[in-house]
Design a protein around this motif. Structure first.
Motif, PDB file in Angstrom:
ATOM      1  N   HIS A  21       0.825  -1.233  -0.111  1.00  0.00           N
ATOM      2  CA  HIS A  21       0.133  -0.050   0.121  1.00  0.00           C
ATOM      3  C   HIS A  21       1.052   1.149   0.031  1.00  0.00           C
ATOM      4  N   ILE A  22       1.876   1.384   0.821  1.00  0.00           N
ATOM      5  CA  ILE A  22       2.843   2.431   0.754  1.00  0.00           C
ATOM      6  C   ILE A  22       3.634   2.742  -0.488  1.00  0.00           C
ATOM      7  N   ASN A  23       3.994   1.503  -1.081  1.00  0.00           N
ATOM      8  CA  ASN A  23       4.615   1.432  -2.196  1.00  0.00           C
ATOM      9  C   ASN A  23       3.983   1.956  -3.610  1.00  0.00           C
ATOM     10  N   GLY A  24       2.610   1.803  -3.552  1.00  0.00           N
ATOM     11  CA  GLY A  24       1.584   2.157  -4.382  1.00  0.00           C
ATOM     12  C   GLY A  24       1.471   3.839  -4.235  1.00  0.00           C
ATOM     13  N   ILE A  25       1.553   4.331  -3.323  1.00  0.00           N
ATOM     14  CA  ILE A  25       1.500   5.808  -3.180  1.00  0.00           C
ATOM     15  C   ILE A  25       2.980   6.406  -3.258  1.00  0.00           C
ATOM     16  N   SER A  26       4.051   5.876  -2.567  1.00  0.00           N
ATOM     17  CA  SER A  26       5.291   6.355  -2.743  1.00  0.00           C
ATOM     18  C   SER A  26       6.236   5.205  -2.961  1.00  0.00           C
ATOM     19  N   PRO A  27       6.751   5.124  -4.265  1.00  0.00           N
ATOM     20  CA  PRO A  27       7.373   3.992  -4.779  1.00  0.00           C
ATOM     21  C   PRO A  27       8.686   3.730  -3.944  1.00  0.00           C
ATOM     22  N   ILE A  28       8.894   2.515  -3.632  1.00  0.00           N
ATOM     23  CA  ILE A  28       9.974   1.919  -2.763  1.00  0.00           C
ATOM     24  C   ILE A  28      10.825   1.208  -3.740  1.00  0.00           C
ATOM     25  N   LYS A  29      12.476   1.481  -3.609  1.00  0.00           N
ATOM     26  CA  LYS A  29      13.019   0.795  -4.353  1.00  0.00           C
ATOM     27  C   LYS A  29      14.169  -0.133  -3.504  1.00  0.00           C
ATOM     28  N   ASP A  30      14.179   0.175  -2.235  1.00  0.00           N
ATOM     29  CA  ASP A  30      15.298  -0.346  -1.408  1.00  0.00           C
ATOM     30  C   ASP A  30      14.711  -0.502   0.034  1.00  0.00           C
ATOM     31  N   ASP A 200      14.563   3.540   1.361  1.00  0.00           N
ATOM     32  CA  ASP A 200      13.232   3.947   1.235  1.00  0.00           C
ATOM     33  C   ASP A 200      12.421   3.617   2.322  1.00  0.00           C
ATOM     34  N   LEU A 201      12.695   2.350   2.677  1.00  0.00           N
ATOM     35  CA  LEU A 201      11.819   1.860   3.788  1.00  0.00           C
ATOM     36  C   LEU A 201      12.631   0.912   4.996  1.00  0.00           C
ATOM     37  N   LYS A 268      12.549   6.996   4.202  1.00  0.00           N
ATOM     38  CA  LYS A 268      11.166   7.868   4.064  1.00  0.00           C
ATOM     39  C   LYS A 268      10.076   6.994   5.026  1.00  0.00           C
ATOM     40  N   HIS A 269      10.160   5.880   5.156  1.00  0.00           N
ATOM     41  CA  HIS A 269       9.066   5.301   5.807  1.00  0.00           C
ATOM     42  C   HIS A 269       9.584   4.087   6.942  1.00  0.00           C
ATOM     43  N   HIS A 337       7.276  10.267   6.528  1.00  0.00           N
ATOM     44  CA  HIS A 337       7.401  11.592   6.278  1.00  0.00           C
ATOM     45  C   HIS A 337       6.288  12.070   5.324  1.00  0.00           C
ATOM     46  N   SER A 338       5.536  11.132   4.767  1.00  0.00           N
ATOM     47  CA  SER A 338       4.551  11.519   3.691  1.00  0.00           C
ATOM     48  C   SER A 338       3.204  11.743   4.250  1.00  0.00           C
ATOM     49  N   LYS A 339       2.539  12.750   4.281  1.00  0.00           N
ATOM     50  CA  LYS A 339       1.338  12.883   4.582  1.00  0.00           C
ATOM     51  C   LYS A 339       0.243  12.221   3.881  1.00  0.00           C
ATOM     52  N   LYS A 340       0.499  11.921   2.592  1.00  0.00           N
ATOM     53  CA  LYS A 340      -0.353  11.246   1.717  1.00  0.00           C
ATOM     54  C   LYS A 340      -0.555   9.773   2.108  1.00  0.00           C
TER      55      LYS A 340
END
Length: 355
Positions: A21-30, A200-201, A268-269, A337-340
């Protein structure tokens, strides 16, 4: 994979669902799995297509992560590994220190399997003398095979009074569930290495109470290190279990350790697993995480591990404690850090609770 208290096996669909779900909003690479333990979560994150760095202080956990996270199936396919496993499987048992210590002085594994383990373990050093990842893959196969014929309830603080039915089976080596692609396995203290990692996560599953994972899985540590350590007690634990404690295993030091860890993370997360048997209440964890970012708390009810459900027994097989509860409240905290991302996860959890 090995039986492992806190392995998150039952929680994987939940954890990966939240990460997706996070990845769908804020793409995760690593991603980083900082307390990798059984490496099940790191393995699942790699399977999602991320480059995963898995870290743990204990050597057995490092071996699990080398196999499930770092090893690339394309470089170690079944046609390369299975002939080696077949050669190891054909070896005759060679009883020695391991068999005497863990099959006779204690009763974790039956002697016929202990002797087989010893023969295979000695030969692994020859089969993989110049290839650390191959060595880890073979050790992983041996650990899983031994785990399937042990006589415990899932942890190695004690063994069953009577041999478990599975302990009569013969040890069988199998090809591990390797994934294609690269990853990285590290062996370091989480507090020391955390400032040097960035992703990223970051997934956190720290020790949450006084029980040491080294004490719970001392057999695997000895099997991997193959160092014939000094032991103590009925369970023949490594003496270092008495000396080396994580600050997360002490109520007095756990808060400081957690605060220090959270302040050092660069991502980021954050996704953090905890439950209601830990030193911190859910509200305390939320408060610590809010210093880092927006926080969403999610919860599910899950059954406790089998040893906790059947009760507490002494070495003579007498029941000495009562079962207090058979279920845990498992928590998953997301700090971002993402309010979205925060708003989306909060709405998702609100809808779930509303049924």
């Amino acid at each position: 994979m090995v039986k492992y208290i806190g392995s998150k096996r039952a929680l994987l669909p939940w954890i990966t669902g939240v990460v997706a779900h996070i990845n769908g909003i804020s793409p995760i690479k690593d991603a980083v799995d900082l307390f990798s333990g059984s490496a099940r979560v790191g393995h699942a994150l790699k399977n999602m297509g991320f480059f995963v760095t898995a870290n743990d202080l204990h050597t057995y956990a490092w071996v699990l992560a080398q196999t499930l996270v770092q090893a690339n199936r394309n470089q170690y396919p079944p046609e390369r590994i299975l002939p080696i496993l077949k050669r190891l499987q054909r070896l005759k048992g060679q009883p020695g220190w391991f068999t005497r210590t863990y099959c006779q002085e204690s009763r974790f594994i039956q002697p016929h399997n202990g002797a087989k383990i010893e023969a295979i373990r000695e030969r692994i050093e020859l089969e993989a003398a110049t290839d650390q990842i191959l060595r880890a893959i073979l050790l992983f196969s041996l650990m899983v095979a031994a785990d399937k014929v042990d006589s415990t309830t899932g942890i190695q603080m004690a063994y069953l009074k009577r041999w478990a039915p599975r302990s009569f089976n013969s040890l069988r080596l199998e090809y591990p569930p390797l994934l294609a692609g690269d990853g990285l396995a590290l062996q370091a203290d989480a507090l020391e290495i955390a400032p040097h990692l960035q992703a990223d996560l970051i997934y956190l599953d720290p020790p949450y109470n006084q029980h040491s994972y080294l004490g719970n899985y001392h057999l695997w540590e000895t099997l991997v290190r193959w160092d014939k350590p000094q032991t103590y007690g009925v369970a023949r634990k490594r003496t270092e279990v008495q000396k080396h404690k994580s600050p997360f295993n002490s109520r007095r030091t756990a808060r400081g350790a957690m605060e220090r860890l959270l302040s050092s993370l660069r991502a980021k997360h954050l996704v953090l697993s905890f439950n209601n048997e830990g030193f911190f209440r859910a509200e305390e964890i939320e408060a610590m995480l809010k210093e880092w970012g927006y926080v969403v708390r999610m919860s599910q009810t899950h059954r406790r591990y089998v040893g906790a459900r059947i009760g507490i027994y002494n070495p003579q097989g007498q029941k000495v404690g009562q079962v207090s509860h058979t279920e845990n409240q498992e928590y998953l905290f997301v700090a971002t850090h993402s309010k979205k991302v925060f708003n989306a996860l909060r709405s998702k959890e609100t809808r779930r609770l509303a049924g």
